[in-house]
Design an enzyme around this catalytic site. Structure first.
Site, short mmCIF file in Angstrom:
data_model
loop_
_atom_site.label_atom_id
_atom_site.label_comp_id
_atom_site.label_asym_id
_atom_site.label_seq_id
_atom_site.Cartn_x
_atom_site.Cartn_y
_atom_site.Cartn_z
CD GLU A 180 -8.34 -4.16 -0.03
OE1 GLU A 180 -7.87 -4.59 -1.13
OE2 GLU A 180 -8.26 -3.00 0.43
CG ASN A 193 -12.11 -4.05 -1.87
OD1 ASN A 193 -11.87 -4.74 -0.84
ND2 ASN A 193 -13.71 -3.79 -1.79
N GLY A 210 2.03 0.42 8.15
CA GLY A 210 0.78 1.13 8.41
C GLY A 210 0.77 1.84 9.71
CB SER A 211 -1.18 4.46 11.30
OG SER A 211 -2.59 4.11 11.05
CB SER A 252 -0.51 -2.30 4.08
OG SER A 252 -1.44 -1.37 4.29
CG ASP A 279 -3.76 -4.99 11.55
OD1 ASP A 279 -2.54 -5.15 11.39
OD2 ASP A 279 -4.10 -4.70 12.84
N GLY A 280 -5.55 -3.35 7.51
CA GLY A 280 -6.54 -3.16 6.52
C GLY A 280 -6.17 -4.05 5.21
CG ASN A 325 -1.92 1.27 1.40
OD1 ASN A 325 -1.88 2.09 0.51
ND2 ASN A 325 -2.66 1.25 2.34
N PRO A 326 1.09 2.14 -1.04
CG PRO A 326 0.44 3.15 -3.05
CD PRO A 326 0.13 1.80 -2.31
#
Length: 242
Positions: free
Chosen positions: A185, A155, A211-212, A178, A180-181, A119-120
């Site tokens: 997916e 998605n 990620g955060s 990324s 957890d999101g 995830n960029p």
């Protein structure tokens, strides 16, 4: 009359490489020495070096603090024979032995790739930078082939995993770079397939915390008693390789 023995556990070794000597550049980095027959300007000392070198890359837990790993490179020099080519064959046998010992699927005739989704926008928009600076060098040391997909929209990973027909035959595992999101997916894309049972049993899933919110990556590190702080991306990448 003295013997200096250094022991590294196979569990701590992630990979190796072999070839001619390496020399430091002006910036202190390592680069491959130029071949003697291709460059006439190589110094005399390098011209006479017929040795082959094996570089072993390991990440060893700190003796004082088991919650840290330190990068260690051990270099073995092979010079028993009169030509570089003969010495290289010996180094390559060591390199191959390490690869075989580190391989989890020894019966495969074709080495599969890791499928990596990145995830960029993760990590305050630094996901791409995190991958190239922290993940990619470790994957290269481990000699792990991978196929990188930078997600283009919501998605993206879910649709790719759901629609890809040869998921099991093409990849050795799926890694998410990324929070957890994106992992959510991928997992839901798998569960929407008819062969979800086979995939969940045979295809490992991994996450590298870019990620955060990285609760899952931290939980995995805790479960396997691996370090998480202060270098969660490095440690998570090592766990995925292992």
């Amino acid at each position: 009359d003295e013997i200096n023995e250094q022991r590294i556990r196979m569990e701590d070794i992630i990979g190796s490489s072999c070839g001619p000597c390496l020399k430091k550049t002006n910036r202190g980095a390592l680069s491959s020495c130029r071949r003697i027959d291709e460059e006439s300007e190589v110094d005399q000392a390098t011209q006479k070096d017929i040795s082959a070198y094996l570089h072993i890359y390991a990440y060893i837990k700190n003796e004082k603090s088991s919650m840290r790993r330190e990068r260690t490179v051990r270099i073995i020099r092979f010079r028993s024979f009169d030509t570089y080519e003969e010495n290289l064959k010996v180094a390559e046998r060591w390199h191959h032995a390490i690869r075989i010992n580190k391989a989890s699927l020894k019966n495969e005739t074709v080495e599969k790739q890791l499928l990596i989704f990145l995830n960029p926008k993760s990590g305050s928009g630094k996901g791409r930078e995190m991958f190239h600076k922290q993940m990619a060098p470790v994957l290269k040391e481990a000699d792990v082939p991978y196929e990188l997909h930078v997600t283009a929209h919501h998605n993206f990973a879910r649709e790719y995993v759901r629609k890809h027909n040869d998921l099991l035959s093409s990849y050795s595992g799926i890694v998410v770079g990324s929070g957890d999101g994106l992992f959510f997916e991928v997992l839901n894309g798998i569960m929407e397939r008819e062969d979800w049972r086979a995939i969940t049993r045979q295809l490992p899933l991994g996450i590298v915390p870019c990620g955060s919110g990285n609760g899952l990556a931290r939980s995995i590190a805790y479960l396997y008693k691996e370090p998480y702080e202060p270098k969660p991306i490095l440690y998570a990448t090592l766990t995925c390789i292992a």
